[in-house]
Design a protein around this motif. Structure first.
Motif, mmCIF file in Angstrom:
data_model
loop_
_atom_site.group_PDB
_atom_site.id
_atom_site.type_symbol
_atom_site.label_atom_id
_atom_site.label_comp_id
_atom_site.label_asym_id
_atom_site.label_seq_id
_atom_site.Cartn_x
_atom_site.Cartn_y
_atom_site.Cartn_z
ATOM 1 N N ILE A 139 -7.540 -2.179 1.672
ATOM 2 C CA ILE A 139 -8.065 -1.647 0.406
ATOM 3 C C ILE A 139 -9.184 -0.650 0.678
ATOM 4 O O ILE A 139 -9.225 0.454 0.107
ATOM 5 N N LYS A 145 -3.694 -0.909 -3.247
ATOM 6 C CA LYS A 145 -4.283 -0.885 -4.579
ATOM 7 C C LYS A 145 -5.498 -1.811 -4.619
ATOM 8 O O LYS A 145 -5.601 -2.755 -3.835
ATOM 9 N N GLU A 146 -6.392 -1.568 -5.556
ATOM 10 C CA GLU A 146 -7.523 -2.458 -5.760
ATOM 11 C C GLU A 146 -7.005 -3.782 -6.325
ATOM 12 O O GLU A 146 -6.367 -3.832 -7.373
ATOM 13 N N TYR A 195 4.724 -2.947 -4.430
ATOM 14 C CA TYR A 195 3.786 -3.140 -5.540
ATOM 15 C C TYR A 195 2.360 -2.729 -5.179
ATOM 16 O O TYR A 195 1.681 -2.073 -5.953
ATOM 17 N N TYR A 196 1.890 -3.134 -3.996
ATOM 18 C CA TYR A 196 0.485 -2.946 -3.657
ATOM 19 C C TYR A 196 0.214 -1.733 -2.758
ATOM 20 O O TYR A 196 -0.903 -1.232 -2.711
ATOM 21 N N CYS A 198 -0.146 1.932 -1.233
ATOM 22 C CA CYS A 198 -0.442 3.254 -1.815
ATOM 23 C C CYS A 198 0.245 4.388 -1.058
ATOM 24 O O CYS A 198 0.198 5.531 -1.494
#
Length: 203
Positions: A139, A145-146, A195-196, A198
């Motif tokens: 992160i 993602k945050e 999903y997470y 970037c």
């Protein structure tokens, strides 16, 4: 391993067997000493009571888990490659029958005497944070993602455990084959990064 260490290991293994078959409350130091083929005095020389034996079993689980927690984050390597390595290590741990026996003993006490393991499980949660730290570093690096790292870590481990741990632990299913394990790794990493992640190149 010297003679004293061998006897201690035999006593612990006997205690695991007794607790699995008869539960913590239904087991006795006499039965444990008989199963370990050592005198009752020898058992008490190593463990003052059943509670000490149970806590030693908990510590064994901690030690096995701790071996899997050194997840170093590499900013110059693809996220998928790093997560695949983490997932494979977890599946290898879950494939250990001794580890599953430890977990079964502890889970049984979760149901019958939850207070006995409250502190132990709190310690376990504190120790099992290697993936949390890895996600936190990703992160910070702008590649994830945050998200709360602990929450995301639980999701990833849930994907792995749903196929490679819970069925074997609760339904006595056979361990995954090498091909099945690889599919679980690939699919879990792909879903997680989709999903997470970037960076498209990391998915």
């Amino acid at each position: 391993m010297n003679q004293s260490e061998r006897k201690r290991a035999a006593i612990l293994d006997a205690a695991i067997g007794e607790f699995l078959e008869n539960g913590f409350q239904g087991s006795s130091m006499d039965a444990i000493s008989a199963r370990a083929e050592v005198s009752k005095r020898t058992v008490y020389n190593h463990f003052k009571n059943k509670e000490a034996l149970f806590q030693a079993i908990v510590q064994q689980l901690f030690a096995l888990s701790a071996e899997q927690q050194d997840y170093r984050y590499y900013p110059d390597r693809p996220l998928a490659e790093q997560l695949q390595a983490i997932a494979k290590r977890k599946i290898q741990l879950f494939d250990d029958e001794h580890m599953r026996r430890l977990v079964r003993v502890i889970f049984a006490e979760c149901i019958h005497s939850p207070n006995r393991i409250t502190d132990a499980m709190a310690q376990y949660q504190q120790k099992e944070q290697g993936l949390d730290h890895w996600i936190g570093e990703a992160i910070k690096d702008g590649r994830f993602k945050e998200v709360d790292p602990g929450y995301a870590s639980e999701q990833f481990m849930g994907l792995i455990k749903s196929c490679s741990f819970w069925p074997q632990l609760l339904m006595d299913k056979a361990p995954l084959s090498e091909t099945e394990a690889q599919q679980v790794v690939d699919d879990s990493v792909a879903m997680f990064l989709n999903y997470y992640g970037c960076e498209k190149s990391d998915a």
